[in-house]
Scaffold this motif. Structure first.
Motif, PDB file in Angstrom:
ATOM      1  N   ALA A 273       0.891  -1.212   0.013  1.00 14.77           N
ATOM      2  CA  ALA A 273      -0.186   0.027  -0.113  1.00 14.77           C
ATOM      3  C   ALA A 273       0.895   1.271  -0.027  1.00 14.77           C
ATOM      4  CB  ALA A 273      -0.959  -0.049   1.171  1.00 14.77           C
ATOM      5  N   GLU A 274       1.966   1.279   0.775  1.00 17.79           N
ATOM      6  CA  GLU A 274       2.731   2.455   0.998  1.00 17.79           C
ATOM      7  C   GLU A 274       3.451   2.470  -0.452  1.00 17.79           C
ATOM      8  OE1 GLU A 274       6.687   3.986   3.320  1.00 17.79           O
ATOM      9  OE2 GLU A 274       5.405   2.444   4.316  1.00 17.79           O
ATOM     10  N   ALA A 275       4.120   1.501  -1.174  1.00 15.16           N
ATOM     11  CA  ALA A 275       4.582   1.704  -2.474  1.00 15.16           C
ATOM     12  C   ALA A 275       3.419   2.326  -3.511  1.00 15.16           C
ATOM     13  CB  ALA A 275       5.169   0.449  -2.902  1.00 15.16           C
ATOM     14  N   PHE A 276       2.598   1.555  -3.430  1.00 19.25           N
ATOM     15  CA  PHE A 276       1.191   1.906  -4.437  1.00 19.25           C
ATOM     16  C   PHE A 276       0.835   3.474  -4.360  1.00 19.25           C
ATOM     17  CE2 PHE A 276      -3.160   2.643  -5.511  1.00 19.25           C
ATOM     18  CZ  PHE A 276      -3.385   2.159  -6.686  1.00 19.25           C
ATOM     19  N   VAL A 277       0.820   3.922  -3.048  1.00 19.80           N
ATOM     20  CA  VAL A 277       0.326   5.325  -2.875  1.00 19.80           C
ATOM     21  C   VAL A 277       1.612   6.337  -3.415  1.00 19.80           C
ATOM     22  CG1 VAL A 277      -0.331   6.882  -1.036  1.00 19.80           C
ATOM     23  CG2 VAL A 277      -1.363   4.716  -1.061  1.00 19.80           C
ATOM     24  N   GLY A 278       2.674   5.894  -2.525  1.00 18.27           N
ATOM     25  CA  GLY A 278       3.630   6.739  -2.766  1.00 18.27           C
ATOM     26  C   GLY A 278       4.190   7.067  -4.339  1.00 18.27           C
ATOM     27  N   ASN A 279       3.815   5.928  -5.159  1.00 15.45           N
ATOM     28  CA  ASN A 279       4.106   5.947  -6.655  1.00 15.45           C
ATOM     29  C   ASN A 279       3.085   6.473  -7.546  1.00 15.45           C
ATOM     30  OD1 ASN A 279       6.833   5.507  -6.101  1.00 15.45           O
ATOM     31  ND2 ASN A 279       6.345   3.505  -5.956  1.00 15.45           N
TER      32      ASN A 279
END
Length: 182
Positions: A110-116
């Motif tokens: 989720a962090e990678a998805f949102v951050g990118n």
């Protein structure tokens, strides 16, 4: 001019102060104390306080933990009766509502998805709540980083206002506010 909205005044002051410090700041928590009460408790700083005895003065608290522990940290806070409210300044990354359903359940994914994600928006939120239930939030978007683009309202932020308001609730069942406690 109408009556002074002390909560709005302190929330906007905290927002402007945070904007002056810049982006990528750690979250900060403030106790909101009436100027009159603070004058009595700390007469040595009376000349630095607002003359309006009902004005809310933000008193910064110790550093908060990392974001993933924030809600848990808030559950451990108990304010003394002299504190009339509290305010939280926090930065978050948000996505448009129609994209939120696409966020993976796994926290790392989720962090990678949102951050990118190209539709992500960095925001700074100042959430203020009073012991009497009043709430107000101010939001500044990094993409519209100017004082005249700050959004304000009581319903702008989900969950955090409730978590902050809960810091003023009694910890024991049967305390004031319980239906049987009249």
């Amino acid at each position: 001019m109408g009556p002074v909205n002390h909560l709005e005044e302190v929330v906007l002051d905290l927002e402007r102060h945070s904007a002056e410090k810049g982006w990528d700041a750690a979250p900060s928590l403030y106790a909101l104390v009436r100027s009159g009460a603070l004058r009595q408790a700390e007469p040595g700083i009376a000349d630095q306080l607002p003359t309006d005895l009902d004005a809310l003065v933000p008193v910064e608290q110790d550093a908060l933990p990392e974001l993933h522990d924030l809600e848990k940290a808030l559950t451990g806070i108990v304010w003394p009766e002299t504190v009339d409210g509290c305010a939280l300044v926090i930065e978050r990354v948000i996505l448009p509502a129609d994209i939120e359903a696409e966020v993976p359940a796994d926290p790392a994914e989720a962090e990678a998805f949102v951050g990118n994600h190209p539709a992500r928006e960095d925001v700074r939120m100042v959430i203020g709540v009073l012991r009497d239930g009043a709430r107000l939030s101010a939001i500044r978007m990094r993409s519209h980083d100017s004082d005249d683009a700050v959004l304000t309202g009581a319903e702008l932020v989900r969950d955090l206002p409730e978590a902050l308001a809960a810091t003023f609730e009694p910890d024991e069942p049967g305390e004031p506010g319980d239906a049987a406690g009249g």
